[in-house]
Design an enzyme around this catalytic site. Structure first.
Site, short mmCIF file in Angstrom:
data_model
loop_
_atom_site.label_atom_id
_atom_site.label_comp_id
_atom_site.label_asym_id
_atom_site.label_seq_id
_atom_site.Cartn_x
_atom_site.Cartn_y
_atom_site.Cartn_z
N HIS A 1 -11.16 -2.17 3.20
CA HIS A 1 -11.25 -1.78 4.78
C HIS A 1 -11.93 -0.59 5.11
CE1 HIS A 1 -8.29 0.38 2.62
NE2 HIS A 1 -8.14 1.15 3.82
N ASP A 2 -12.50 0.13 4.09
CA ASP A 2 -13.30 1.48 4.21
C ASP A 2 -14.65 1.22 4.08
OD1 ASP A 2 -10.79 2.91 4.53
OD2 ASP A 2 -10.42 3.25 2.37
N GLU B 1 -6.24 3.85 -6.05
CA GLU B 1 -7.31 4.18 -5.37
C GLU B 1 -7.70 5.82 -5.69
OE1 GLU B 1 -9.33 4.49 -0.85
OE2 GLU B 1 -7.66 5.64 -1.40
N ASP C 1 0.81 -1.11 -0.08
CA ASP C 1 0.06 0.16 -0.06
C ASP C 1 0.82 1.13 0.01
OD1 ASP C 1 -2.25 1.74 0.46
OD2 ASP C 1 -3.29 -0.02 1.55
#
Ligand code: TEU
Ligand code: CA
Length: 559
Positions: A330-331, A256, A98
């Site tokens: 995860h969001d 993203e 990430d």
């Protein structure tokens, strides 16, 4: 269409804090991940996207990085990382890091220097502005985590920009030295052997400088989302990154891209591979938002809206760029609770239906840890059980401003809060779900349904959600039609059924997914009536001229 290994791969996202705790301190860690690589091998995934494991004070669970070339204390050491990477590679699994470079932690050495004086060599690594003449904030931008996007720093009597928490100051990408630092750091990881990067809010890095103009305000009075999305130099900077870092290895990259439009995505993820391989778009994550408070609502989507959005992306990028496919990360809350049905009766069947719907599309599928078990949202019930600063801050801000009642906000964060995805992975039915020692206190509560939803049970049971994901992944690995075929929506206006056809040369398959509890009959197009069932979530499905779709039934027929 060009064949590429990353188009044929399935990615699995690990949120390290909640995956597996090897030393009983209640926090997941790298050795925990290494111990579970065989589980991922069995599932069949090709690539792991590892949420941040770098040194961090954890204001935003590792998305606030204080040293890009070191490991977070709670997660282990660089030796643990190297062992995890080597073990994954031995098993044929790649690792995607990430890359969080829109901002750093305020505890990063660059920021510690930057705030010291206006002539410090690191000053221009970040975005500093004085107050306006009337003493007000430099502009109306807000932080994604409530309040303004500006924090006052008395040492130099100026404000710094933070689109996320005030412990996440934004880097100044217009400074060529900053860009070079980032590229050097990326090359350091590539030399270690990592296989690529998922790039955090990479669509936000290029700000409209020097003006930083005001934008349309949202519910809390600030312009919050995507104030700098797809800024003036973002494509130029990503092309530079491609040349100076990414091209040094055979990488997989996904940006993203909050605020990305279809037209912008064609630039970011174009098949000429000058920028990124693919992007995460967010339009389908907003399908159940509302006008009043955006994501903070318990509204259910209208399936026709979802079909319109995903079809526009499937058709729009065809032959031009490449899609990523996801329901969860995860969001986001758990997809079975959000788009399926998490009651005892329909949880497994609807989780498999959702999996079918997304895994049969064109693009690279992403599976978020626990999704392959049909893990659900968590009954947090009181504010004390939440850990995520986004939910906690939004609760306080919107109730104090009188925009939402406490009951409304509690319901909204319970349903949409990011912590739903962050409860510990449910490995077995022992205390703490096998995530941590029985005597440990996990950093966030374990979902009490671990006694019935857990990996151990599902690996042992042929009809489990896990086994169904395993089968979907295997099908994709064996079929160019599933990877590369074109996509066409049918039954466009149907409010219960998502159906589409994939085509590659003479090959074709048809997908039916019933998103409702209604039993519905559909007429199978003639060319499929001699076809065979590739996969279905009811074990007695049959091919016939008329197909009866039971509640949440999914069926894929290849001609
Ligand atoms: O997320 C940025 C982003 O656009 C979000 O999904 C955002 O967190 C969410 O919409 C809030 O409602 C990335 C990371 O994935 C997220 O975990 C970080 O908190 C954020 O950036 C800051 O690094
Ligand atoms: Ca631990």
């Amino acid at each position: 269409m060009e064949k590429r290994w990353w188009k044929e791969s399935v990615v699995y996202q690990i949120y390290p804090r909640s995956f597996c705790d090897s030393n009983g301190d209640g926090i997941g860690d790298l050795n925990g991940i290494t111990s579970k690589l065989d589980y991922l091998k069995e599932l069949g995934v090709d690539v792991i996207w590892l949420s941040p494991v770098y040194k961090s004070p954890n204001d935003d669970n590792g998305y606030d990085i204080s040293d890009y070339q070191d490991i977070m204390d709670e997660f282990g050491t660089m030796e643990d990382f190297d062992r995890m990477l080597a073990t994954a590679h031995e098993k044929g699994i790649k690792i995607m890091m990430d890359l969080v470079v829109n901002h750093t932690s305020d505890e990063h050495k660059w920021f510690i220097e930057s705030r010291k004086s206006t002539d410090n060599p690191y000053r221009d690594y970040y975005i500093w502005r004085p107050a306006k003449e009337d003493g007000s904030l430099p502009n109306n931008w807000g932080s994604c985590f409530s309040g303004p996007a500006w924090e006052y720093d008395k040492t130099t009597d100026m404000y710094f920009l933070h689109l996320f928490s005030k412990k996440q100051p934004d880097l100044n990408w217009d400074n060529p030295v900053v860009r070079q630092e980032v590229f050097d750091m990326m090359n350091w990881w590539l030399e270690k052997g990592v296989d690529g990067f998922r790039m955090d809010v990479i669509s936000l890095i290029s700000k409209e400088q020097p003006e930083l103009p005001d934008k349309e305000p949202g519910i809390n009075g600030y312009a919050t989302f995507n104030v700098s999305a797809n800024g003036p130099h973002v494509h130029e900077y990503l092309q530079e990154m491609r040349q100076k870092a990414l091209n040094n290895a055979d990488t997989i990259t996904v940006g993203e891209c909050s605020g990305v439009t279809l037209e912008e995505a064609k630039k970011y993820a174009r098949s000429d591979e000058k920028e990124l391989n693919m992007v995460f778009q967010f339009e389908h994550m907003d399908v159940d938002s509302d006008e009043k408070a955006g994501k903070w609502t318990t509204r259910k989507m209208d399936l026709r809206d979802l079909k319109k959005i995903l079809t526009r992306w499937q058709k729009g990028l065809q032959d031009i760029a490449w899609n990523s496919l996801y329901w969860e990360n995860h969001d986001q809350p758990r997809s079975v609770s959000r788009f399926g049905n998490d009651s005892d009766e329909y949880r497994e069947i609807s989780a498999k239906m959702l999996a079918t719907c997304i895994h049969m599309m064109q693009g690279t599928p992403y599976v978020y840890q626990g999704e392959e078990l049909g893990m659900t949202n968590c009954p947090f019930n009181t504010l004390e059980n939440f850990r995520d600063l986004e939910s906690i801050n939004a609760f306080h801000e919107l109730t104090e401003q009188g925009k939402m009642t406490e009951e409304e906000m509690m319901a909204a964060i319970g349903y949409k809060g990011r912590d739903n995805a962050r409860t510990p992975m449910q490995w077995d039915d022992s205390a703490n779900a096998g995530f941590s020692d029985a005597s440990a206190t996990p950093w966030i509560m374990v979902n009490p349904n671990y006694t019935k939803i857990n990996a151990k049970d599902q690996i042992s049971r042929e009809d489990s959600v896990f086994k169904y994901y395993q089968k979907l992944i295997k099908l994709r690995h064996e079929s160019d039609l599933i990877v590369y075929g074109t996509y066409d929506l049918i039954l466009d206006d149907d409010k219960d059924i998502y159906a589409y056809i994939r085509t590659l040369g003479d090959e074709k398959l048809i997908v039916y997914c019933n998103f409702s509890e209604n039993t519905r009959e559909v007429e199978l197009p003639e060319e499929f009536t001699d076809g065979k069932i590739l996969i279905s979530n009811y074990n007695d499905a049959k091919v016939s001229e008329k197909i009866t779709l039971r509640p949440y039934e999914a069926i894929v027929i290849q001609k």
